[in-house]
Design a protein around this motif. Structure first.
Motif, PDB file in Angstrom:
ATOM      1  N   THR A 101      -8.619   8.935 -10.473  1.00 41.21           N
ATOM      2  CA  THR A 101      -7.963   7.836 -10.101  1.00 41.21           C
ATOM      3  C   THR A 101      -7.548   7.059 -11.129  1.00 41.21           C
ATOM      4  OG1 THR A 101     -10.027   6.457 -12.273  1.00 41.21           O
ATOM      5  CG2 THR A 101     -10.942   6.892 -10.201  1.00 41.21           C
TER       6      THR A 101
ATOM      7  N   ASP B 140      -4.891   3.327 -12.025  1.00 43.94           N
ATOM      8  CA  ASP B 140      -4.573   2.167 -12.314  1.00 43.94           C
ATOM      9  C   ASP B 140      -3.689   0.914 -11.823  1.00 43.94           C
ATOM     10  OD1 ASP B 140      -7.516   2.353 -12.592  1.00 43.94           O
ATOM     11  OD2 ASP B 140      -7.299   1.533 -14.156  1.00 43.94           O
TER      12      ASP B 140
ATOM     13  N   ASN C 120     -10.792   1.809  -2.447  1.00 42.03           N
ATOM     14  CA  ASN C 120      -9.946   1.466  -4.002  1.00 42.03           C
ATOM     15  C   ASN C 120     -10.974   1.006  -4.574  1.00 42.03           C
ATOM     16  OD1 ASN C 120      -9.093  -1.516  -3.270  1.00 42.03           O
ATOM     17  ND2 ASN C 120      -8.438  -0.607  -1.369  1.00 42.03           N
TER      18      ASN C 120
ATOM     19  N   ILE D 141      -5.346  -2.268  -9.200  1.00 42.41           N
ATOM     20  CA  ILE D 141      -5.993  -2.161  -7.974  1.00 42.41           C
ATOM     21  C   ILE D 141      -6.004  -0.409  -8.899  1.00 42.41           C
ATOM     22  CG2 ILE D 141      -5.149  -1.610  -5.665  1.00 42.41           C
ATOM     23  CD1 ILE D 141      -5.627  -3.959  -5.851  1.00 42.41           C
ATOM     24  N   ARG D 142      -7.021  -0.601  -8.035  1.00 43.31           N
ATOM     25  CA  ARG D 142      -7.444   1.657  -8.169  1.00 43.31           C
ATOM     26  C   ARG D 142      -7.591   1.913  -7.221  1.00 43.31           C
ATOM     27  NH1 ARG D 142     -11.953   2.936 -13.018  1.00 43.31           N
ATOM     28  NH2 ARG D 142     -10.061   2.213 -13.797  1.00 43.31           N
ATOM     29  N   LEU D 143      -7.131   3.121  -6.848  1.00 42.68           N
ATOM     30  CA  LEU D 143      -7.237   4.029  -5.834  1.00 42.68           C
ATOM     31  C   LEU D 143      -7.665   5.046  -6.395  1.00 42.68           C
ATOM     32  CD1 LEU D 143      -3.451   3.843  -4.181  1.00 42.68           C
ATOM     33  CD2 LEU D 143      -5.293   2.850  -4.333  1.00 42.68           C
TER      34      LEU D 143
ATOM     35  N   ASN E 237     -12.289  -5.771  -4.298  1.00 44.34           N
ATOM     36  CA  ASN E 237     -12.120  -4.488  -2.825  1.00 44.34           C
ATOM     37  C   ASN E 237     -10.326  -5.308  -2.575  1.00 44.34           C
ATOM     38  OD1 ASN E 237     -13.282  -2.464  -1.759  1.00 44.34           O
ATOM     39  ND2 ASN E 237     -11.989  -3.964   0.005  1.00 44.34           N
TER      40      ASN E 237
ATOM     41  N   LEU F 287      -7.331  10.278  -0.572  1.00 46.30           N
ATOM     42  CA  LEU F 287      -7.435   9.160  -0.919  1.00 46.30           C
ATOM     43  C   LEU F 287      -9.125   8.740  -0.419  1.00 46.30           C
ATOM     44  CD1 LEU F 287      -7.027   6.044  -1.980  1.00 46.30           C
ATOM     45  CD2 LEU F 287      -5.516   5.894  -0.603  1.00 46.30           C
TER      46      LEU F 287
ATOM     47  N   GLU G  35       0.895  -0.955   0.065  1.00 41.01           N
ATOM     48  CA  GLU G  35       0.666  -0.050  -0.255  1.00 41.01           C
ATOM     49  C   GLU G  35       0.951   1.059  -0.029  1.00 41.01           C
ATOM     50  OE1 GLU G  35      -3.779   1.817   2.693  1.00 41.01           O
ATOM     51  OE2 GLU G  35      -2.228   1.139   3.698  1.00 41.01           O
TER      52      GLU G  35
END
Length: 394
Positions: free
Chosen positions: A92, A94, A362, A344-346, A388, A359, A49
Protein backbone atom coordinates in the motif's frame (compact mmCIF):
# COMPACT_ATOMS: atom_id res chain seq x y z
CA UNK A 1 -10.11 18.51 -9.68
CA UNK A 2 -12.87 17.44 -12.10
CA UNK A 3 -15.34 20.32 -11.79
CA UNK A 4 -18.30 18.64 -13.53
CA UNK A 5 -18.33 15.65 -11.15
CA UNK A 6 -17.72 17.79 -8.08
CA UNK A 7 -20.57 20.12 -9.06
CA UNK A 8 -22.99 17.28 -9.74
CA UNK A 9 -22.15 15.46 -6.51
CA UNK A 10 -22.54 18.60 -4.40
CA UNK A 11 -25.88 19.33 -6.04
CA UNK A 12 -27.18 15.81 -5.38
CA UNK A 13 -25.79 15.51 -1.84
CA UNK A 14 -28.13 15.56 1.16
CA UNK A 15 -27.56 14.63 4.77
CA UNK A 16 -30.37 12.08 4.39
CA UNK A 17 -28.32 10.37 1.67
CA UNK A 18 -25.28 10.43 3.96
CA UNK A 19 -27.26 8.69 6.72
CA UNK A 20 -28.56 6.21 4.14
CA UNK A 21 -24.98 5.62 2.97
CA UNK A 22 -23.88 4.62 6.49
CA UNK A 23 -26.96 2.44 6.96
CA UNK A 24 -26.22 0.54 3.75
CA UNK A 25 -22.64 -0.09 4.89
CA UNK A 26 -24.01 -1.41 8.18
CA UNK A 27 -26.47 -3.68 6.37
CA UNK A 28 -23.75 -5.09 4.11
CA UNK A 29 -21.28 -5.74 6.94
CA UNK A 30 -23.39 -6.16 10.05
CA UNK A 31 -21.34 -3.46 11.79
CA UNK A 32 -21.36 0.29 12.26
CA UNK A 33 -18.21 1.85 10.77
CA UNK A 34 -15.96 2.66 13.75
CA UNK A 35 -14.06 5.36 11.86
CA UNK A 36 -15.50 8.49 10.30
CA UNK A 37 -16.91 8.01 6.82
CA UNK A 38 -16.54 11.07 4.61
CA UNK A 39 -19.67 12.48 3.05
CA UNK A 40 -17.95 12.74 -0.32
CA UNK A 41 -15.71 10.82 -2.67
CA UNK A 42 -12.58 12.40 -4.13
CA UNK A 43 -12.59 13.31 -7.83
CA UNK A 44 -9.23 13.30 -9.61
CA UNK A 45 -8.17 13.46 -13.23
CA UNK A 46 -6.82 10.59 -15.28
CA UNK A 47 -3.66 12.67 -15.64
CA UNK A 48 -3.24 12.71 -11.86
CA UNK A 49 -3.90 8.96 -11.74
CA UNK A 50 -1.12 8.50 -14.31
CA UNK A 51 1.30 10.37 -12.05
CA UNK A 52 0.35 8.16 -9.10
CA UNK A 53 0.90 4.98 -11.09
CA UNK A 54 4.18 6.22 -12.58
CA UNK A 55 5.53 6.89 -9.08
CA UNK A 56 4.31 3.50 -7.83
CA UNK A 57 5.90 1.63 -10.74
CA UNK A 58 9.20 3.34 -9.97
CA UNK A 59 8.89 2.48 -6.26
CA UNK A 60 8.19 -1.18 -7.10
CA UNK A 61 11.26 -1.26 -9.39
CA UNK A 62 13.43 0.23 -6.64
CA UNK A 63 12.16 -2.17 -3.97
CA UNK A 64 12.83 -5.14 -6.27
CA UNK A 65 16.37 -3.92 -6.92
CA UNK A 66 17.34 -3.61 -3.25
CA UNK A 67 19.54 -6.41 -1.88
CA UNK A 68 17.78 -8.62 0.69
CA UNK A 69 20.42 -7.75 3.29
CA UNK A 70 19.53 -4.05 2.98
CA UNK A 71 15.86 -4.77 3.63
CA UNK A 72 16.75 -7.11 6.50
CA UNK A 73 18.45 -4.24 8.34
CA UNK A 74 15.02 -2.73 8.91
CA UNK A 75 13.82 -5.55 11.17
CA UNK A 76 14.45 -5.01 14.90
CA UNK A 77 16.28 -7.99 16.42
CA UNK A 78 13.40 -8.71 18.79
CA UNK A 79 10.88 -8.75 15.91
CA UNK A 80 12.46 -11.20 13.47
CA UNK A 81 10.05 -13.96 12.45
CA UNK A 82 11.27 -17.25 10.89
CA UNK A 83 10.46 -18.51 7.38
CA UNK A 84 10.57 -15.21 5.52
CA UNK A 85 9.32 -14.88 1.94
CA UNK A 86 10.97 -13.38 -1.15
CA UNK A 87 8.26 -10.72 -1.53
CA UNK A 88 5.17 -9.46 0.31
CA UNK A 89 1.57 -10.29 -0.59
CA UNK A 90 0.39 -6.70 -0.15
CA UNK A 91 1.74 -3.25 -0.92
CA UNK A 92 0.00 0.00 0.00
CA UNK A 93 1.42 3.36 -1.09
CA UNK A 94 0.19 6.71 0.27
CA UNK A 95 0.39 10.03 -1.55
CA UNK A 96 -0.65 13.51 -0.51
CA UNK A 97 -2.43 15.73 -3.04
CA UNK A 98 0.03 18.61 -3.04
CA UNK A 99 1.01 21.84 -4.79
CA UNK A 100 4.58 22.17 -6.05
CA UNK A 101 6.70 25.31 -6.32
CA UNK A 102 5.27 26.02 -9.77
CA UNK A 103 1.73 25.97 -8.40
CA UNK A 104 0.95 22.62 -10.06
CA UNK A 105 -1.09 19.90 -8.34
CA UNK A 106 0.90 16.70 -8.02
CA UNK A 107 1.18 13.64 -5.76
CA UNK A 108 3.88 13.41 -3.12
CA UNK A 109 4.75 10.13 -1.41
CA UNK A 110 3.92 10.15 2.31
CA UNK A 111 4.58 6.54 3.29
CA UNK A 112 4.31 2.95 2.15
CA UNK A 113 3.65 -0.42 3.76
CA UNK A 114 3.74 -4.10 2.88
CA UNK A 115 0.72 -4.64 5.09
CA UNK A 116 -2.96 -5.21 4.27
CA UNK A 117 -5.35 -2.29 4.35
CA UNK A 118 -9.14 -2.13 3.86
CA UNK A 119 -9.17 -4.42 0.80
CA UNK A 120 -12.63 -5.88 1.38
CA UNK A 121 -14.20 -2.66 2.64
CA UNK A 122 -13.14 -0.32 -0.16
CA UNK A 123 -14.90 -2.28 -2.89
CA UNK A 124 -18.15 -2.22 -0.91
CA UNK A 125 -17.59 1.46 -0.13
CA UNK A 126 -17.22 2.33 -3.81
CA UNK A 127 -20.27 0.22 -4.70
CA UNK A 128 -22.33 2.11 -2.12
CA UNK A 129 -21.34 5.50 -3.52
CA UNK A 130 -22.40 4.27 -6.97
CA UNK A 131 -25.74 2.99 -5.66
CA UNK A 132 -26.66 6.39 -4.18
CA UNK A 133 -25.06 8.49 -6.93
CA UNK A 134 -25.53 6.46 -10.16
CA UNK A 135 -23.59 8.95 -12.31
CA UNK A 136 -20.42 7.70 -10.57
CA UNK A 137 -20.67 4.35 -12.37
CA UNK A 138 -19.12 5.89 -15.49
CA UNK A 139 -15.85 6.60 -13.63
CA UNK A 140 -15.72 3.73 -11.14
CA UNK A 141 -12.92 1.19 -10.76
CA UNK A 142 -12.93 -0.92 -13.93
CA UNK A 143 -11.93 -4.17 -12.18
CA UNK A 144 -15.05 -6.39 -11.86
CA UNK A 145 -16.04 -7.46 -8.36
CA UNK A 146 -15.48 -11.16 -9.12
CA UNK A 147 -11.95 -10.51 -10.39
CA UNK A 148 -11.07 -8.57 -7.25
CA UNK A 149 -12.57 -11.32 -5.08
CA UNK A 150 -10.57 -13.97 -6.96
CA UNK A 151 -7.32 -12.08 -6.39
CA UNK A 152 -8.01 -11.86 -2.66
CA UNK A 153 -9.14 -15.48 -2.46
CA UNK A 154 -6.06 -16.78 -4.31
CA UNK A 155 -3.63 -14.81 -2.15
CA UNK A 156 -5.31 -15.14 1.26
CA UNK A 157 -7.05 -18.56 1.11
CA UNK A 158 -4.97 -20.22 -1.60
CA UNK A 159 -5.71 -23.93 -2.00
CA UNK A 160 -6.78 -24.39 1.62
CA UNK A 161 -10.27 -24.88 2.99
CA UNK A 162 -11.41 -21.45 4.26
CA UNK A 163 -12.03 -23.14 7.63
CA UNK A 164 -8.25 -23.52 8.01
CA UNK A 165 -7.55 -19.85 7.23
CA UNK A 166 -7.99 -17.07 9.77
CA UNK A 167 -7.80 -13.30 9.87
CA UNK A 168 -5.57 -12.69 12.89
CA UNK A 169 -5.84 -9.53 15.00
CA UNK A 170 -5.34 -8.58 18.63
CA UNK A 171 -8.69 -7.85 20.30
CA UNK A 172 -10.44 -7.43 16.91
CA UNK A 173 -13.64 -6.19 18.56
CA UNK A 174 -11.72 -3.07 19.68
CA UNK A 175 -10.24 -2.25 16.27
CA UNK A 176 -11.58 0.61 14.15
CA UNK A 177 -11.12 -1.57 11.08
CA UNK A 178 -13.63 -4.16 12.35
CA UNK A 179 -15.99 -3.46 9.46
CA UNK A 180 -13.28 -4.63 7.04
CA UNK A 181 -12.83 -7.82 9.09
CA UNK A 182 -16.57 -8.52 8.86
CA UNK A 183 -16.64 -7.93 5.10
CA UNK A 184 -13.53 -10.11 4.64
CA UNK A 185 -15.28 -12.94 6.49
CA UNK A 186 -18.30 -12.63 4.18
CA UNK A 187 -16.14 -12.33 1.07
CA UNK A 188 -13.81 -15.27 1.73
CA UNK A 189 -15.61 -17.45 4.29
CA UNK A 190 -12.81 -17.19 6.87
CA UNK A 191 -12.98 -16.45 10.60
CA UNK A 192 -11.52 -13.50 12.50
CA UNK A 193 -9.59 -14.81 15.51
CA UNK A 194 -8.00 -12.89 18.37
CA UNK A 195 -4.32 -13.63 19.00
CA UNK A 196 -5.17 -14.50 22.62
CA UNK A 197 -7.53 -17.27 21.42
CA UNK A 198 -4.99 -19.08 19.25
CA UNK A 199 -3.87 -22.40 20.71
CA UNK A 200 -0.50 -24.05 20.09
CA UNK A 201 0.27 -27.77 20.06
CA UNK A 202 3.81 -28.60 19.04
CA UNK A 203 4.57 -26.48 15.99
CA UNK A 204 0.93 -26.25 14.88
CA UNK A 205 -1.70 -23.64 15.67
CA UNK A 206 -5.44 -24.07 16.27
CA UNK A 207 -8.56 -22.08 17.01
CA UNK A 208 -11.82 -23.20 18.54
CA UNK A 209 -15.05 -23.18 16.55
CA UNK A 210 -18.32 -24.67 17.84
CA UNK A 211 -16.42 -26.62 20.46
CA UNK A 212 -13.96 -28.15 17.96
CA UNK A 213 -10.27 -27.39 17.52
CA UNK A 214 -9.56 -26.34 13.94
CA UNK A 215 -6.00 -26.38 12.59
CA UNK A 216 -4.75 -23.04 11.21
CA UNK A 217 -2.81 -23.42 7.97
CA UNK A 218 -2.77 -19.82 6.70
CA UNK A 219 -2.85 -16.55 8.66
CA UNK A 220 -4.11 -13.35 7.05
CA UNK A 221 -2.15 -11.23 9.47
CA UNK A 222 -3.58 -7.91 10.65
CA UNK A 223 -1.51 -7.69 13.86
CA UNK A 224 1.06 -4.89 14.11
CA UNK A 225 3.74 -7.08 15.67
CA UNK A 226 5.84 -4.37 17.35
CA UNK A 227 2.73 -2.98 19.09
CA UNK A 228 2.22 -6.14 21.13
CA UNK A 229 4.88 -5.04 23.62
CA UNK A 230 2.73 -2.03 24.50
CA UNK A 231 -0.20 -4.16 25.67
CA UNK A 232 0.09 -4.76 29.44
CA UNK A 233 -0.31 -8.32 30.77
CA UNK A 234 -0.80 -9.80 27.30
CA UNK A 235 -0.94 -13.60 27.48
CA UNK A 236 -0.72 -15.75 24.35
CA UNK A 237 0.10 -19.40 23.65
CA UNK A 238 2.33 -18.67 20.69
CA UNK A 239 4.93 -16.05 19.88
CA UNK A 240 5.38 -14.63 16.38
CA UNK A 241 9.03 -15.63 16.61
CA UNK A 242 8.16 -19.32 17.08
CA UNK A 243 8.99 -21.66 14.21
CA UNK A 244 5.44 -22.76 13.45
CA UNK A 245 3.90 -24.75 10.60
CA UNK A 246 1.71 -22.09 8.99
CA UNK A 247 1.76 -19.79 5.96
CA UNK A 248 1.84 -16.06 6.74
CA UNK A 249 -0.20 -13.76 4.48
CA UNK A 250 1.79 -11.54 4.50
CA UNK A 251 4.92 -12.42 6.46
CA UNK A 252 5.38 -10.11 9.48
CA UNK A 253 8.96 -9.22 8.51
CA UNK A 254 7.65 -7.26 5.52
CA UNK A 255 5.90 -4.79 7.82
CA UNK A 256 9.37 -3.49 8.67
CA UNK A 257 11.08 -4.00 5.31
CA UNK A 258 8.57 -1.89 3.36
CA UNK A 259 7.98 1.01 5.69
CA UNK A 260 9.31 4.50 6.39
CA UNK A 261 12.69 2.74 6.52
CA UNK A 262 12.69 2.82 2.71
CA UNK A 263 11.95 6.53 2.29
CA UNK A 264 15.60 7.72 2.45
CA UNK A 265 16.51 5.05 -0.14
CA UNK A 266 13.90 5.97 -2.77
CA UNK A 267 14.19 8.60 -5.50
CA UNK A 268 11.53 10.03 -7.81
CA UNK A 269 10.02 13.35 -8.79
CA UNK A 270 7.06 12.62 -6.51
CA UNK A 271 9.08 11.37 -3.53
CA UNK A 272 10.13 14.08 -1.02
CA UNK A 273 13.74 13.85 0.12
CA UNK A 274 14.14 11.97 3.39
CA UNK A 275 17.03 11.20 5.73
CA UNK A 276 17.59 8.93 8.68
CA UNK A 277 17.86 11.23 11.67
CA UNK A 278 21.43 10.16 12.45
CA UNK A 279 22.43 10.98 8.84
CA UNK A 280 20.72 14.37 8.56
CA UNK A 281 23.18 16.70 6.78
CA UNK A 282 24.26 19.98 8.35
CA UNK A 283 23.45 21.97 5.20
CA UNK A 284 19.73 21.09 5.42
CA UNK A 285 17.29 23.25 7.40
CA UNK A 286 15.37 21.35 10.06
CA UNK A 287 12.39 23.68 9.62
CA UNK A 288 11.76 22.19 6.18
CA UNK A 289 11.29 18.64 7.52
CA UNK A 290 8.79 16.49 9.41
CA UNK A 291 10.08 14.07 12.06
CA UNK A 292 8.63 10.54 11.93
CA UNK A 293 9.37 7.42 13.97
CA UNK A 294 10.04 4.52 11.62
CA UNK A 295 7.43 2.11 12.89
CA UNK A 296 4.56 4.22 14.18
CA UNK A 297 1.04 3.62 12.90
CA UNK A 298 -1.81 6.00 12.03
CA UNK A 299 0.26 9.14 12.49
CA UNK A 300 1.36 8.50 16.07
CA UNK A 301 4.63 10.12 17.09
CA UNK A 302 4.85 12.42 14.04
CA UNK A 303 6.27 15.89 14.78
CA UNK A 304 5.35 18.47 12.14
CA UNK A 305 7.71 21.12 13.57
CA UNK A 306 10.75 19.42 15.09
CA UNK A 307 13.41 21.49 16.81
CA UNK A 308 17.08 20.74 17.38
CA UNK A 309 16.33 20.28 21.08
CA UNK A 310 13.79 17.59 20.18
CA UNK A 311 16.04 15.75 17.74
CA UNK A 312 19.11 15.98 19.99
CA UNK A 313 17.16 14.36 22.82
CA UNK A 314 16.33 11.27 20.75
CA UNK A 315 18.71 8.43 21.64
CA UNK A 316 17.78 5.88 18.93
CA UNK A 317 18.19 8.27 16.01
CA UNK A 318 18.46 5.39 13.54
CA UNK A 319 14.78 4.65 14.24
CA UNK A 320 13.58 8.08 13.04
CA UNK A 321 13.50 9.83 9.71
CA UNK A 322 13.22 13.44 8.64
CA UNK A 323 11.05 13.86 5.56
CA UNK A 324 10.89 17.10 3.57
CA UNK A 325 7.61 18.89 4.15
CA UNK A 326 5.08 19.00 1.37
CA UNK A 327 2.18 21.39 0.93
CA UNK A 328 -1.19 19.67 0.92
CA UNK A 329 -3.51 21.65 -1.28
CA UNK A 330 -7.15 22.05 -0.16
CA UNK A 331 -8.91 21.37 -3.48
CA UNK A 332 -11.97 19.34 -2.43
CA UNK A 333 -14.90 21.73 -2.19
CA UNK A 334 -17.74 20.92 0.19
CA UNK A 335 -21.36 22.13 0.05
CA UNK A 336 -20.48 25.19 2.16
CA UNK A 337 -17.75 26.38 -0.20
CA UNK A 338 -14.96 25.26 2.16
CA UNK A 339 -12.14 22.98 1.06
CA UNK A 340 -10.58 19.75 2.34
CA UNK A 341 -7.15 18.23 1.78
CA UNK A 342 -6.58 14.55 1.08
CA UNK A 343 -4.29 11.58 0.74
CA UNK A 344 -4.75 8.70 -1.69
CA UNK A 345 -3.64 5.16 -0.83
CA UNK A 346 -3.16 2.72 -3.71
CA UNK A 347 -3.83 -0.90 -2.72
CA UNK A 348 -1.73 -3.53 -4.51
CA UNK A 349 -1.82 -7.31 -4.21
CA UNK A 350 1.17 -9.50 -5.07
CA UNK A 351 0.75 -13.13 -6.07
CA UNK A 352 3.64 -15.29 -4.94
CA UNK A 353 4.84 -16.26 -8.42
CA UNK A 354 4.22 -12.89 -10.09
CA UNK A 355 7.06 -10.54 -10.91
CA UNK A 356 5.02 -7.46 -10.03
CA UNK A 357 2.02 -6.63 -7.86
CA UNK A 358 -1.39 -5.71 -9.32
CA UNK A 359 -3.28 -2.53 -8.43
CA UNK A 360 -6.69 -3.55 -7.05
CA UNK A 361 -8.25 -0.36 -5.74
CA UNK A 362 -7.66 2.79 -3.71
CA UNK A 363 -8.80 4.53 -0.58
CA UNK A 364 -8.84 8.20 0.29
CA UNK A 365 -8.55 10.14 3.53
CA UNK A 366 -9.92 13.67 3.70
CA UNK A 367 -9.20 16.32 6.32
CA UNK A 368 -9.41 19.98 7.21
CA UNK A 369 -6.78 19.54 9.93
CA UNK A 370 -2.98 19.86 9.85
CA UNK A 371 -2.56 16.08 9.65
CA UNK A 372 -4.47 13.73 7.38
CA UNK A 373 -5.84 11.59 10.18
CA UNK A 374 -9.47 11.61 11.25
CA UNK A 375 -8.50 11.87 14.92
CA UNK A 376 -7.17 15.39 14.33
CA UNK A 377 -10.34 16.87 12.84
CA UNK A 378 -12.88 19.11 14.51
CA UNK A 379 -16.04 17.24 15.43
CA UNK A 380 -18.37 19.46 13.40
CA UNK A 381 -16.30 19.42 10.18
CA UNK A 382 -17.65 17.83 6.99
CA UNK A 383 -15.88 16.32 3.97
CA UNK A 384 -13.48 14.55 6.35
CA UNK A 385 -12.66 10.89 7.05
CA UNK A 386 -12.31 7.74 5.00
CA UNK A 387 -13.20 8.08 1.34
CA UNK A 388 -12.64 6.72 -2.17
CA UNK A 389 -11.07 8.30 -5.25
CA UNK A 390 -12.76 8.29 -8.66
CA UNK A 391 -10.63 9.09 -11.71
CA UNK A 392 -12.09 10.60 -14.85
CA UNK A 393 -11.56 13.00 -17.74
CA UNK A 394 -11.91 16.74 -17.14
Amino acid sequence: MIPKYRKQFNQEFTYEKYDQFKQILKQKSGLEPAFRISESPIFLTKEFEGKLIDACESIIDQIKSLPPETLDKSIPENCKVPNDTKQPHFLTIDFGICKNEKGEIEPQLIELQAFPSLYAFQQVYEDTFCELYPFLNEIRNKMPYEELRNYLKEVIVGDEDPENVILLEIFPERQKTGIDFALTERLLGIKTVCLTKVKKQGNKLYYENDGKLIEIKRIYNRVIFDELDRIPDLTTEFDFRDDIDIKWITHPNWFFKVSKFLLPLLQHQFIPKSYFLHEFPENENLENFVLKPLFSFAGSGVNLNPTKEVTDAIEDKENYILQRKVTYEPILEDINGEFSKAEIRLLYIWKENDERPVLLENLGRMTKAAMVNVDFNKKDAIWIGGSNAFFGEE
